[in-house]
Design an enzyme around this catalytic site. Structure first.
Site, PDB file in Angstrom:
ATOM      1  N   LYS A 242     -23.866 -15.223 -64.233  1.00 38.66           N
ATOM      2  CA  LYS A 242     -23.754 -14.324 -63.088  1.00 38.66           C
ATOM      3  C   LYS A 242     -23.842 -14.967 -61.632  1.00 38.66           C
ATOM      4  CE  LYS A 242     -23.913  -9.826 -65.401  1.00 38.66           C
ATOM      5  NZ  LYS A 242     -24.336  -8.481 -65.458  1.00 38.66           N
TER       6      LYS A 242
ATOM      7  N   LYS B 245     -34.656 -21.524 -64.940  1.00 41.21           N
ATOM      8  CA  LYS B 245     -33.597 -20.417 -64.435  1.00 41.21           C
ATOM      9  C   LYS B 245     -33.716 -19.877 -63.245  1.00 41.21           C
ATOM     10  CE  LYS B 245     -31.119 -20.381 -67.240  1.00 41.21           C
ATOM     11  NZ  LYS B 245     -30.210 -21.624 -67.594  1.00 41.21           N
TER      12      LYS B 245
ATOM     13  N   HIS C 175     -39.431 -28.916 -64.884  1.00 41.48           N
ATOM     14  CA  HIS C 175     -39.822 -27.667 -64.684  1.00 41.48           C
ATOM     15  C   HIS C 175     -41.394 -27.706 -64.869  1.00 41.48           C
ATOM     16  CE1 HIS C 175     -35.690 -26.040 -64.545  1.00 41.48           C
ATOM     17  NE2 HIS C 175     -35.535 -26.280 -66.226  1.00 41.48           N
TER      18      HIS C 175
ATOM     19  N   SER D 293     -32.214 -14.029 -66.871  1.00 39.00           N
ATOM     20  CA  SER D 293     -31.589 -14.959 -66.749  1.00 39.00           C
ATOM     21  C   SER D 293     -32.098 -16.052 -67.943  1.00 39.00           C
ATOM     22  CB  SER D 293     -31.515 -15.938 -65.447  1.00 39.00           C
ATOM     23  OG  SER D 293     -30.681 -17.355 -65.692  1.00 39.00           O
TER      24      SER D 293
HETATM   25  S1  PPS Z   1     -32.107 -24.120 -66.199  1.00 42.94           S
HETATM   26  O1  PPS Z   1     -31.657 -23.945 -67.500  1.00 42.94           O
HETATM   27  O2  PPS Z   1     -33.640 -24.010 -66.196  1.00 42.94           O
HETATM   28  O3  PPS Z   1     -31.920 -25.663 -65.571  1.00 42.94           O
HETATM   29  O4  PPS Z   1     -31.352 -23.084 -65.242  1.00 42.94           O
HETATM   30  P1  PPS Z   1     -31.369 -23.197 -63.904  1.00 42.94           P
HETATM   31  O5  PPS Z   1     -30.101 -24.109 -63.149  1.00 42.94           O
HETATM   32  O6  PPS Z   1     -32.606 -23.393 -63.058  1.00 42.94           O
HETATM   33  O7  PPS Z   1     -30.892 -21.621 -63.484  1.00 42.94           O
HETATM   34  C1  PPS Z   1     -29.792 -21.144 -63.798  1.00 42.94           C
HETATM   35  C2  PPS Z   1     -29.433 -19.734 -63.128  1.00 42.94           C
HETATM   36  O8  PPS Z   1     -28.713 -20.511 -61.915  1.00 42.94           O
HETATM   37  C3  PPS Z   1     -27.381 -19.946 -61.592  1.00 42.94           C
HETATM   38  N1  PPS Z   1     -26.726 -20.764 -60.922  1.00 42.94           N
HETATM   39  C4  PPS Z   1     -26.132 -20.486 -59.574  1.00 42.94           C
HETATM   40  N2  PPS Z   1     -26.001 -19.190 -58.989  1.00 42.94           N
HETATM   41  C5  PPS Z   1     -25.537 -19.372 -57.692  1.00 42.94           C
HETATM   42  N3  PPS Z   1     -24.639 -20.128 -57.470  1.00 42.94           N
HETATM   43  C6  PPS Z   1     -24.533 -21.212 -57.898  1.00 42.94           C
HETATM   44  N4  PPS Z   1     -23.747 -22.336 -57.522  1.00 42.94           N
HETATM   45  C7  PPS Z   1     -25.454 -21.372 -59.312  1.00 42.94           C
HETATM   46  N5  PPS Z   1     -25.476 -22.298 -60.100  1.00 42.94           N
HETATM   47  C8  PPS Z   1     -26.293 -21.912 -61.152  1.00 42.94           C
HETATM   48  C9  PPS Z   1     -27.072 -19.548 -63.116  1.00 42.94           C
HETATM   49  O9  PPS Z   1     -25.707 -18.696 -62.954  1.00 42.94           O
HETATM   50  C10 PPS Z   1     -28.080 -19.105 -63.754  1.00 42.94           C
HETATM   51  O10 PPS Z   1     -28.479 -17.812 -63.423  1.00 42.94           O
HETATM   52  P2  PPS Z   1     -27.855 -16.421 -63.972  1.00 42.94           P
HETATM   53  O11 PPS Z   1     -28.527 -15.297 -63.198  1.00 42.94           O
HETATM   54  O12 PPS Z   1     -28.224 -16.734 -65.521  1.00 42.94           O
HETATM   55  O13 PPS Z   1     -26.295 -16.670 -63.894  1.00 42.94           O
END
Ligand code: PPS
Length: 293
Positions: free
Chosen positions: A256, A45, A107, A137
């Site tokens: 978000k 996340k 991870h 998250s």
């Molecule tokens: S996972 O399941 O571990 O693979 O998740 P991961 O992709 O590492 O993290 C997910 C969070 O990243 C946010 N996210 C983004 N934020 C900003 N811009 C972009 N383009 C973007 N893409 C993914 C995603 O919304 C998750 O954060 P939260 O706070 O839950 O919204």
């Protein structure tokens, strides 16, 4: 192999884990990296899907733009340790990749990375996120992710996170582990989610220079537009709405995408507790996080 259904945390090589991510351990551990592989690493996340899409677009957006609209991100950038029933494992997917470079993600903490990545001197892009937003998250994700342990109430979930009882182990050790590895292994580019949100273009430029790439103005623009939060939220190939076992009634994967959402979740006491533990666990490190921008 894990079928769909809630799992329990187990102790695996000193960290908390779930079976889906350690059932294929031997194959994961013995994965044969190639020198031109690019590995994305993050605590869960912290922004690994965002980075996956950035790298995929950067390398292949020009020559194979259809990837963006026809291939899910987790197929383009395999999740190495994944071992879900009924689909190839992350290792199998990575081995079948025909792209050069192969881009993949994990991870796992630094001490459990397959040794071939170090031996082959692969480029590693590490994405770190401040612990408060990271915990929030992770909590929402686990509410919807039917293969994770049930997160229960936020207050209990946060206690576990603070105490280091989360999948893939304590957040502190993860972010510190790769930060400290950078002292002896120069092919790690350490990035912060907060910086990426705050100035995506500058962070993208830094990433390109680490990778030794100089994309054209058009290619640069294509990546920056394509990886915007709203764009990825709308795109079925990046928003995880096609994944069985992710209950979008609970939350969306692209939730978000903000810095500071923790303020909507933490009580004053919870914040103090995390800060206190942070001070203990993060002493003697130059690593610093921003919890607002
Ligand atoms: S996972 O399941 O571990 O693979 O998740 P991961 O992709 O590492 O993290 C997910 C969070 O990243 C946010 N996210 C983004 N934020 C900003 N811009 C972009 N383009 C973007 N893409 C993914 C995603 O919304 C998750 O954060 P939260 O706070 O839950 O919204």
């Amino acid at each position: 192999m894990q079928t769909l259904g809630r799992s329990n945390l187990i102790d695996f090589k000193g960290i908390s884990m779930i079976n889906i991510y350690c059932d294929n351990w031997e194959n994961y551990k013995n994965f044969q990296a190639r020198p031109d592989d690019v590995l994305i690493v993050s605590y869960p996340k912290a922004g690994s899907t965002w980075m996956s899409n950035i790298l995929d677009l950067l390398y292949f957006g020009n020559t194979a733009p259809e990837r963006q609209t026809s291939v899910e991100i987790f197929l383009r950038v395999p999740f190495l340790e994944a071992a879900f029933a009924g689909v190839p494992t992350g290792v199998e997917m990575a081995e079948k990749l025909s792209t050069r470079p192969r881009i993949m993600k994990t991870h796992y903490p630094v001490q459990l990375l397959p040794k071939s990545f170090w031996e082959q001197n692969c480029k590693i892009v590490y994405v770190a996120r401040n612990p408060k937003d990271n915990a929030v998250s992770f909590y929402h994700f686990d509410r919807a992710n039917m293969t994770a342990p049930h997160p229960g109430e936020w207050k209990d979930y946060l206690e576990n996170f603070i105490d280091g009882r989360s999948e893939f182990g304590p957040w502190y050790d993860h972010v510190r582990g790769y930060w400290e590895k950078k002292q002896t292994y120069s092919n790690i580019h350490y990035m912060f989610y907060e910086d990426m949100v705050g100035d995506t273009v500058r962070e993208f430029e830094g990433l390109c220079s680490f990778l030794g790439l100089s994309p054209s103005v058009e290619d640069r623009e294509r990546v920056i537009q394509g990886v915007h939060f709203e764009q990825m939220k709308q795109n079925k190939m990046t928003n995880y709405t096609t994944v069985p076992g992710f209950d979008t009634k609970e939350t969306t994967f692209m939730r978000k995408g903000k810095v500071g959402d923790w303020k909507n979740h933490f009580t004053v006491a919870q914040n103090e507790k995390l800060e206190e533990r942070y001070k203990q666990k993060m002493k003697n490190t130059t690593l610093q996080f921003r919890t607002e921008i």
